[in-house]
Structure formats: structure tokens, C-alpha cells
Design an enzyme around this catalytic site. Structure first.
Site, PDB file in Angstrom:
ATOM      1  N   ASN A 136      47.198  44.876  38.309  1.00 27.18           N
ATOM      2  CA  ASN A 136      46.005  45.015  38.968  1.00 27.18           C
ATOM      3  C   ASN A 136      46.150  46.213  38.571  1.00 27.18           C
ATOM      4  OD1 ASN A 136      44.208  45.856  41.556  1.00 27.18           O
ATOM      5  ND2 ASN A 136      44.784  45.674  42.959  1.00 27.18           N
ATOM      6  N   PHE A 137      44.750  46.836  38.956  1.00 24.40           N
ATOM      7  CA  PHE A 137      44.464  48.609  38.679  1.00 24.40           C
ATOM      8  C   PHE A 137      44.551  48.086  37.101  1.00 24.40           C
ATOM      9  CE2 PHE A 137      46.452  49.290  43.110  1.00 24.40           C
ATOM     10  CZ  PHE A 137      45.746  48.935  43.349  1.00 24.40           C
ATOM     11  N   LEU A 138      43.980  47.492  36.042  1.00 22.78           N
ATOM     12  CA  LEU A 138      44.344  47.901  34.915  1.00 22.78           C
ATOM     13  C   LEU A 138      42.575  48.423  34.850  1.00 22.78           C
ATOM     14  CD1 LEU A 138      44.182  46.886  31.978  1.00 22.78           C
ATOM     15  CD2 LEU A 138      42.601  45.039  32.631  1.00 22.78           C
ATOM     16  N   THR A 172      42.904  39.240  40.509  1.00 22.96           N
ATOM     17  CA  THR A 172      41.516  38.825  40.568  1.00 22.96           C
ATOM     18  C   THR A 172      40.810  39.519  39.693  1.00 22.96           C
ATOM     19  OG1 THR A 172      41.631  40.386  42.438  1.00 22.96           O
ATOM     20  CG2 THR A 172      42.468  38.089  43.294  1.00 22.96           C
ATOM     21  N   LEU A 388      44.364  43.434  46.933  1.00 21.42           N
ATOM     22  CA  LEU A 388      43.756  44.917  47.039  1.00 21.42           C
ATOM     23  C   LEU A 388      42.697  45.412  46.250  1.00 21.42           C
ATOM     24  CD1 LEU A 388      47.431  46.690  48.369  1.00 21.42           C
ATOM     25  CD2 LEU A 388      45.694  45.873  49.411  1.00 21.42           C
TER      26      LEU A 388
HETATM   27  S1  NHW Z   1      40.179  43.692  38.151  1.00 20.26           S
HETATM   28  C1  NHW Z   1      39.797  44.887  37.260  1.00 20.26           C
HETATM   29  C2  NHW Z   1      39.740  45.599  36.416  1.00 20.26           C
HETATM   30  N1  NHW Z   1      39.219  46.684  35.715  1.00 20.26           N
HETATM   31  C3  NHW Z   1      37.790  47.116  35.567  1.00 20.26           C
HETATM   32  O1  NHW Z   1      36.965  46.199  35.683  1.00 20.26           O
HETATM   33  C4  NHW Z   1      37.921  48.676  35.057  1.00 20.26           C
HETATM   34  C5  NHW Z   1      36.827  49.285  34.234  1.00 20.26           C
HETATM   35  N2  NHW Z   1      36.749  48.453  33.352  1.00 20.26           N
HETATM   36  C6  NHW Z   1      37.622  48.347  32.399  1.00 20.26           C
HETATM   37  O2  NHW Z   1      38.793  49.414  32.814  1.00 20.26           O
HETATM   38  C7  NHW Z   1      41.665  43.612  38.852  1.00 20.26           C
HETATM   39  C8  NHW Z   1      37.766  47.236  31.456  1.00 20.26           C
HETATM   40  O3  NHW Z   1      36.359  47.175  30.698  1.00 20.26           O
HETATM   41  C9  NHW Z   1      39.235  46.593  31.240  1.00 20.26           C
HETATM   42  C10 NHW Z   1      38.715  46.033  30.295  1.00 20.26           C
HETATM   43  C11 NHW Z   1      39.903  47.448  31.135  1.00 20.26           C
HETATM   44  C12 NHW Z   1      39.237  46.299  31.652  1.00 20.26           C
HETATM   45  N3  NHW Z   1      41.077  40.918  33.319  1.00 20.26           N
HETATM   46  O4  NHW Z   1      40.331  46.548  25.664  1.00 20.26           O
HETATM   47  P1  NHW Z   1      38.795  45.458  25.365  1.00 20.26           P
HETATM   48  C13 NHW Z   1      42.820  44.037  37.669  1.00 20.26           C
HETATM   49  O5  NHW Z   1      42.941  44.899  37.345  1.00 20.26           O
HETATM   50  C14 NHW Z   1      39.613  40.986  28.454  1.00 20.26           C
HETATM   51  C15 NHW Z   1      41.823  40.131  32.812  1.00 20.26           C
HETATM   52  O6  NHW Z   1      38.563  44.802  24.013  1.00 20.26           O
HETATM   53  P2  NHW Z   1      38.021  46.887  27.577  1.00 20.26           P
HETATM   54  C16 NHW Z   1      43.415  42.609  37.242  1.00 20.26           C
HETATM   55  C17 NHW Z   1      38.106  40.607  27.405  1.00 20.26           C
HETATM   56  O7  NHW Z   1      38.136  39.156  28.649  1.00 20.26           O
HETATM   57  N4  NHW Z   1      40.935  40.493  30.662  1.00 20.26           N
HETATM   58  O8  NHW Z   1      38.029  45.464  27.029  1.00 20.26           O
HETATM   59  C18 NHW Z   1      43.858  43.380  35.773  1.00 20.26           C
HETATM   60  C19 NHW Z   1      38.715  40.611  26.035  1.00 20.26           C
HETATM   61  O9  NHW Z   1      39.992  39.386  26.303  1.00 20.26           O
HETATM   62  P3  NHW Z   1      38.774  37.581  25.792  1.00 20.26           P
HETATM   63  C20 NHW Z   1      40.282  41.550  30.738  1.00 20.26           C
HETATM   64  O10 NHW Z   1      36.162  46.860  28.237  1.00 20.26           O
HETATM   65  C21 NHW Z   1      44.493  41.650  35.551  1.00 20.26           C
HETATM   66  C22 NHW Z   1      39.466  41.677  25.828  1.00 20.26           C
HETATM   67  O11 NHW Z   1      40.332  41.755  27.771  1.00 20.26           O
HETATM   68  C23 NHW Z   1      39.685  41.774  31.801  1.00 20.26           C
HETATM   69  O12 NHW Z   1      37.540  48.065  26.971  1.00 20.26           O
HETATM   70  C24 NHW Z   1      44.694  41.596  33.901  1.00 20.26           C
HETATM   71  C25 NHW Z   1      38.690  42.843  26.460  1.00 20.26           C
HETATM   72  O13 NHW Z   1      39.314  43.913  25.827  1.00 20.26           O
HETATM   73  C26 NHW Z   1      40.135  41.917  33.653  1.00 20.26           C
HETATM   74  N5  NHW Z   1      39.659  42.480  34.874  1.00 20.26           N
HETATM   75  O14 NHW Z   1      39.521  46.835  28.959  1.00 20.26           O
HETATM   76  C27 NHW Z   1      45.758  39.981  33.597  1.00 20.26           C
HETATM   77  N6  NHW Z   1      37.931  42.819  31.265  1.00 20.26           N
HETATM   78  O15 NHW Z   1      40.231  36.747  25.927  1.00 20.26           O
HETATM   79  C28 NHW Z   1      46.661  40.238  33.762  1.00 20.26           C
HETATM   80  C29 NHW Z   1      38.283  42.324  30.257  1.00 20.26           C
HETATM   81  O16 NHW Z   1      37.543  37.926  26.291  1.00 20.26           O
HETATM   82  C30 NHW Z   1      48.106  38.856  33.526  1.00 20.26           C
HETATM   83  N7  NHW Z   1      38.782  41.101  30.056  1.00 20.26           N
HETATM   84  O17 NHW Z   1      38.918  38.217  24.245  1.00 20.26           O
HETATM   85  C31 NHW Z   1      49.074  38.727  34.281  1.00 20.26           C
HETATM   86  C32 NHW Z   1      50.088  39.642  33.436  1.00 20.26           C
HETATM   87  C33 NHW Z   1      51.539  39.729  33.656  1.00 20.26           C
HETATM   88  C34 NHW Z   1      51.562  38.093  33.544  1.00 20.26           C
HETATM   89  C35 NHW Z   1      53.218  37.939  34.375  1.00 20.26           C
HETATM   90  C36 NHW Z   1      54.651  36.336  34.207  1.00 20.26           C
HETATM   91  C1  EN5 Z   2      39.835  42.794  42.558  1.00 21.44           C
HETATM   92  N1  EN5 Z   2      41.672  44.469  43.535  1.00 21.44           N
HETATM   93  O1  EN5 Z   2      30.604  44.439  42.762  1.00 21.44           O
HETATM   94  C2  EN5 Z   2      39.083  44.232  42.488  1.00 21.44           C
HETATM   95  N2  EN5 Z   2      30.904  45.011  44.749  1.00 21.44           N
HETATM   96  O2  EN5 Z   2      29.313  42.244  46.773  1.00 21.44           O
HETATM   97  C3  EN5 Z   2      38.733  43.675  41.001  1.00 21.44           C
HETATM   98  N3  EN5 Z   2      27.714  44.888  46.057  1.00 21.44           N
HETATM   99  O3  EN5 Z   2      29.707  46.274  46.802  1.00 21.44           O
HETATM  100  C4  EN5 Z   2      36.544  43.381  41.238  1.00 21.44           C
HETATM  101  N4  EN5 Z   2      24.439  46.303  42.687  1.00 21.44           N
HETATM  102  O4  EN5 Z   2      26.026  43.204  47.784  1.00 21.44           O
HETATM  103  C5  EN5 Z   2      36.244  43.722  42.178  1.00 21.44           C
HETATM  104  N5  EN5 Z   2      24.434  44.886  48.875  1.00 21.44           N
HETATM  105  C6  EN5 Z   2      34.428  42.957  41.921  1.00 21.44           C
HETATM  106  C7  EN5 Z   2      33.959  43.412  42.362  1.00 21.44           C
HETATM  107  C8  EN5 Z   2      33.176  44.722  42.001  1.00 21.44           C
HETATM  108  C9  EN5 Z   2      32.549  45.576  43.109  1.00 21.44           C
HETATM  109  C10 EN5 Z   2      31.202  44.921  43.471  1.00 21.44           C
HETATM  110  C11 EN5 Z   2      29.663  44.128  45.353  1.00 21.44           C
HETATM  111  C12 EN5 Z   2      30.378  43.179  46.416  1.00 21.44           C
HETATM  112  C13 EN5 Z   2      29.036  45.326  46.343  1.00 21.44           C
HETATM  113  C14 EN5 Z   2      26.676  45.525  47.559  1.00 21.44           C
HETATM  114  C15 EN5 Z   2      26.381  46.268  46.505  1.00 21.44           C
HETATM  115  C16 EN5 Z   2      24.881  45.821  45.237  1.00 21.44           C
HETATM  116  C17 EN5 Z   2      24.291  47.698  44.680  1.00 21.44           C
HETATM  117  C18 EN5 Z   2      23.732  46.802  43.665  1.00 21.44           C
HETATM  118  C19 EN5 Z   2      26.071  44.665  48.058  1.00 21.44           C
HETATM  119  C20 EN5 Z   2      24.419  44.050  49.936  1.00 21.44           C
HETATM  120  C21 EN5 Z   2      24.716  43.679  50.980  1.00 21.44           C
HETATM  121  C22 EN5 Z   2      23.433  43.659  52.154  1.00 21.44           C
HETATM  122  C23 EN5 Z   2      23.949  44.409  53.787  1.00 21.44           C
HETATM  123  C24 EN5 Z   2      22.776  43.369  54.307  1.00 21.44           C
HETATM  124  C25 EN5 Z   2      23.353  41.804  54.825  1.00 21.44           C
HETATM  125  C26 EN5 Z   2      22.401  41.063  53.021  1.00 21.44           C
HETATM  126  C27 EN5 Z   2      23.502  42.460  52.074  1.00 21.44           C
END
Ligand code: NHW
Ligand code: EN5
Length: 388
Positions: A136-138, A172, A388
Site C-alpha cells: 500500500n501507499f505507493l 488494491t 486501508l
Molecule cells: S493504489 C494507489 C497507488 N498510488 C497512487 O495512485 C498515487 C498517485 N499516483 C502515483 O503516485 C494502492 C503514481 O502515478 C504511481 C505510478 C506511483 C501510482 N499499482 O513509474 P511509472 C497501492 O499503493 C504501473 C501497481 O512510469 P507513475 C497499491 C503501470 O501500470 N502498478 O508510473 C500498490 C505501469 O506498468 P505497466 C501501477 O505514474 C500496489 C507502471 O506502473 C499502479 O509515475 C503495487 C508505470 O510506472 C498501481 N497503483 O507511477 C503492486 N499505477 O506494466 C504491488 C501504475 O502497465 C505488487 N502502475 O507498463 C505486490 C508486490 C509484493 C509481492 C510480494 C511477494
Molecule cells: C486503496 N488503499 O475515486 C486506495 N473516490 O467513488 C487506492 N467519488 O470519492 C485506490 N469525481 O462518487 C483508491 N460522489 C481508488 C479511489 C480513488 C478516489 C475516488 C471516489 C469513489 C469518490 C465521489 C466524489 C466524486 C467527485 C467527482 C462520488 C458521489 C456521491 C453521491 C452521494 C449522493 C448519492 C449519489 C452518489
């Protein structure tokens, strides 16, 4: 299409629907002596760091990185704002490994620019209990996106998890990757309609006025279930039994012992809230509800900067209908000044979502397993896991 994920031991899109592939680990564990001993290489300007979340200074750096760069909704109106106390709780469960709290710093300035974490958990898949990591928290700083840093971070956390002889993980994401165990929907129960509309979280539908919305979402001032009270330390054994028994019906669910229940469910202010139902004649614990506190920053609003959200966590009903328990959860959350109560359509949640006036959100949550194949995707109701 997925240059990184294609190389990893996860279910691939080309194999979806091919139920002839066996269930279980995709790759066998290696002898630990064959696990790479040195960290993966980062681009030259950056270095690895272990984040000691006990340290106020480091915890604060992580908090600031996530506050400014973590997950946003599709329209970039909100960004998760995990509190420091929450991060400490999330990352310090029983048996955590500090080496799995991984940061990336700029060598010259020491600025923290990326983060990823793992914690360990026993996960039951059908009738097998598997030691897994939850990742988590990537997070990669907005200015360093799309430079393929994420795959390096994922490989590094994987390596450190392998060093502890753990070969599976659960995670997730809000994005579709190869390939989900299940796809869940977020649902939202409005508690503070005026604020949610003001900040763009929800909108007044057709034939809905503000005063009608306020009336629609009004809740009683007090809970309805006799014997409902805050969970205490002495409730841990009973809650563990209830939870174990309840989670046994799902195909994938964590396997918590007393120590883990104490960590994950004992109330902590502004982090996690849990309530039990104590039978007034037998003094038995028959039901419980829980939710965690995860505010979001409201981006660009004049009047409000924080959206206070409660997220449904683990709930168990044996005596009291789940619908009634969750109505009480809403009442408690309203009392505690939350603006919205969120839930996924996992476990038995479908039974109360519509009835209690949750509305479907615009976000999805995909659940994944690393190095563990299931022959078919699950329904959300077959999943007993909340991350979480
Ligand atoms: S999901 C929340 C993830 N974080 C965010 O969304 C925060 C905002 N975004 C960012 O910080 C909860 C960046 O966009 C991140 C990607 C860092 C997401 N999971 O560096 P590049 C978690 O924390 C793939 C997995 O250029 P970027 C769960 C993407 O498909 N992969 O991208 C974390 C592509 O690969 P592909 C993800 O935008 C689980 C590559 O990254 C992903 O600068 C991790 C691109 O990399 C995501 N959420 O950085 C996996 N988002 O193959 C754990 C993008 O498609 C696995 N990508 O080319 C298990 C490990 C442990 C195993 C133990 C046995
Ligand atoms: C895992 N650890 O999209 C976390 N949130 O619906 C990582 N929408 O809050 C992955 N866009 O629908 C997280 N309001 C993935 C989720 C990222 C955050 C996200 C959504 C989930 C969200 C809200 C606000 C949308 C704003 C515009 C939303 C509608 C609520 C409405 C209330 C009244 C009855 C109809 C629905």
C-alpha cells in the site's frame, strides 16, 4: 500494453476465462540464498531510504509526500489525506518489518520523493492460509511521474518481502491492471449534504432541493441497538471469535488472531472506531461494527479544505440485522461530525447500501493478488478483505 506487469507472476489478461490453469502460486519460492541481496538500482540522482515511522520527523515527511501526491478522484477534486496517526497504525501491525517501509530520496537534497510499503498478513484463500504481504501507499512525487520509477519500487518491495520468505501479496488500486481478483464499487452515504454539494462531492439531482436533501439524509440523534457500546480491550477474544467465524464464509479473507484484532479494531481516536453489541441478559458479545477515518483534502475550494470521511471496515452481525447495525454506524459517524460514510460492495454490504441511502460512487476499487492465481474472478460479495 503492460511492459512491467507482463513480466510479473500475476494473472495475465490473455489468460482470463481460461479456467484450466491451476489455482494457487504461479511461481515456486526460491531458496533465500537465490534472492537478490542488493537493492535494485535507482536512477543516479536518487537513493533508497528506510522510513522509521516512529520518528516524528520521518513520519511527517511521509505525511507531506502523500498529502501532496497520493490518490485523487477522477476529476482531481479530492486527494486522500491520511493522518500521521493513521499511517503509524497502518504500518505498525504486529510483526511489521521496518525494512518494508521504503522511501526514495533525492541524493543531493535528501528530499523524500517516493514511497511504498508492505505489511504482513495471514490470508485465507478458500481453505488454505497463506502468509502474504499487503502492499500500500505507493506514491511517486508528481514531478517524477511516468519515468518508470514505480516498477523499480514494486520490484524492491517484492525483493524485501522475499527476503522474509513471503511469496504472495494482496493489493488494491483504483486502476485496472493485470488482473483483478474482483472489481468493487465505492458507495457513499451522505451525512452532511450541504457541504458535500458545496465542495462538488455530490450534486443535487433533478427535482432535489437543498432542503429536500437535508431531510432525506437526516438521521436520529441516538443509536437504536440496546447494548451497543464502544469496543474495549476485554472484548478482543469475543470479537476475534465473531470475526473468524464470520470471515470463514468468504473465499478470500484475512485470518486475524487476538493480537491482530487488538491492533486493527481496538478504537483509536481519529483512526479507527469499533462498537460491540453486548447482550443485556447474557453479557455476550453478539455483533460489532467498525469504520476507519480517512479524510480527503478538498482541492481548490474557498470554503472548505477537508472532507471528513468514514470508511466501513469489518462488521459482523449474528443477533442484530446488519441493516440496523449499519444504521447505527451512520448515526455514530454523524455524531462524530463525519461528512460522508463510504463502503465497498464487499462481504454482505449489498444488503444495506440501497436501503440506507448510499449512492454509487464514480470510483472503482480493483483487488489483486501477486503470485497467486484464482481460476475465476470473484464477486465482490465473495471477498472478506478491506485494505486501508
Ligand atoms: S493504489 C494507489 C497507488 N498510488 C497512487 O495512485 C498515487 C498517485 N499516483 C502515483 O503516485 C494502492 C503514481 O502515478 C504511481 C505510478 C506511483 C501510482 N499499482 O513509474 P511509472 C497501492 O499503493 C504501473 C501497481 O512510469 P507513475 C497499491 C503501470 O501500470 N502498478 O508510473 C500498490 C505501469 O506498468 P505497466 C501501477 O505514474 C500496489 C507502471 O506502473 C499502479 O509515475 C503495487 C508505470 O510506472 C498501481 N497503483 O507511477 C503492486 N499505477 O506494466 C504491488 C501504475 O502497465 C505488487 N502502475 O507498463 C505486490 C508486490 C509484493 C509481492 C510480494 C511477494
Ligand atoms: C486503496 N488503499 O475515486 C486506495 N473516490 O467513488 C487506492 N467519488 O470519492 C485506490 N469525481 O462518487 C483508491 N460522489 C481508488 C479511489 C480513488 C478516489 C475516488 C471516489 C469513489 C469518490 C465521489 C466524489 C466524486 C467527485 C467527482 C462520488 C458521489 C456521491 C453521491 C452521494 C449522493 C448519492 C449519489 C452518489
Amino acid at each position: 500494453q503492460h511492459k512491467f506487469w507482463e513480466t510479473q507472476p500475476v494473472g495475465q489478461f490473455k489468460d482470463v476465462g481460461n479456467s484450466s490453469l491451476p489455482e494457487g502460486p504461479i511461481e515456486l519460492p526460491k531458496p533465500l540464498s537465490e534472492v537478490k541481496q542488493e537493492p535494485y538500482n535507482l536512477p543516479n540522482l536518487y537513493e533508497w531510504t528506510v522510513c522509521d515511522m516512529e520518528s516524528d520527523e520521518i513520519c511527517n515527511e511521509v505525511y507531506v509526500l502523500l498529502t501532496n501526491n497520493y490518490v485523487e478522484d477522477d476529476d482531481n477534486l479530492f486527494r486522500f489525506n491520511y493522518s500521521k496517526e493513521f499511517l503509524r497504525w497502518a504500518l505498525h501491525p504486529p510483526g511489521y518489518f521496518q525494512s518494508w517501509h521504503i522511501g526514495v530520496r533525492v541524493k543531493s537534497s535528501k528530499k523524500l520523493v517516493a514511497f511504498i510499503t508492505g505489511i504482513s498478513v495471514k490470508m485465507r484463500v478458500r481453505d488454505e492460509v497463506v502468509k502474504m504481504a499487503e502492499v500500500n501507499f505507493l506514491c511517486v512525487h508528481k514531478k517524477l511521474r511516468s519515468k518508470r520509477l514505480a516498477p523499480v519500487m514494486i520490484k524492491e518491495v517484492t525483493r524485501r518481502i522475499h527476503l522474509e520468505n513471503i511469496w504472495q501479496a494482496a493489493y488494491t488500486a483504483g486502476v485496472l491492471l493485470p488482473t483483478p481478483v474482483t472489481t468493487c464499487q465505492y458507495w457513499h452515504r451522505t451525512l452532511n449534504p450541504k457541504k458535500l454539494i458545496d465542495v462538488g462531492f455530490s450534486r443535487l439531482g433533478d427535482r432535489m432541493t437543498m432542503s429536500r436533501a437535508i431531510k432525506l439524509y437526516k438521521l436520529p440523534n441516538s443509536t437504536s441497538t440496546p447494548g451497543l457500546r464502544k469496543m474495549e480491550l476485554r472484548d478482543v477474544p469475543a470479537v476475534t471469535r465473531l470475526l473468524k467465524n464470520y470471515l470463514s464464509q468468504f473465499i478470500v479473507a484475512p485470518d486475524f488472531d487476538d493480537i491482530e484484532v487488538e491492533h486493527w479494531l481496538l478504537p483509536q481516536e481519529n483512526v479507527v472506531d469499533s462498537y460491540v453489541v453486548e447482550s443485556e441478559d447474557t453479557r455476550e458479545i453478539t455483533d460489532f461494527i467498525s469504520f476507519y477515518t480517512l479524510p480527503s483534502s478538498i482541492l481548490n475550494n474557498q470554503n472548505h479544505s477537508i472532507l471528513k470521511a468514514a470508511y466501513s471496515f469489518y462488521n459482523v452481525s449474528t443477533r442484530i440485522p446488519l441493516l440496523q447495525l449499519m444504521n447505527d454506524a451512520l448515526i455514530i459517524a454523524k455524531q462524530k461530525d463525519f461528512d460522508v460514510f463510504n463502503a465497498l460492495d464487499v462481504m454482505e454490504n449489498e444488503c444495506f447500501l440501497k436501503e440506507l441511502k448510499f449512492g454509487q460512487g464514480d470510483g472503482q476499487l480493483y483487488y489483486y493478488l501477486y503470485n497467486y492465481r484464482l481460476s475465476n474472478a470473484l464477486k465482490p460479495s465473495e471477498l472478506g478483505l478491506v485494505l486501508l
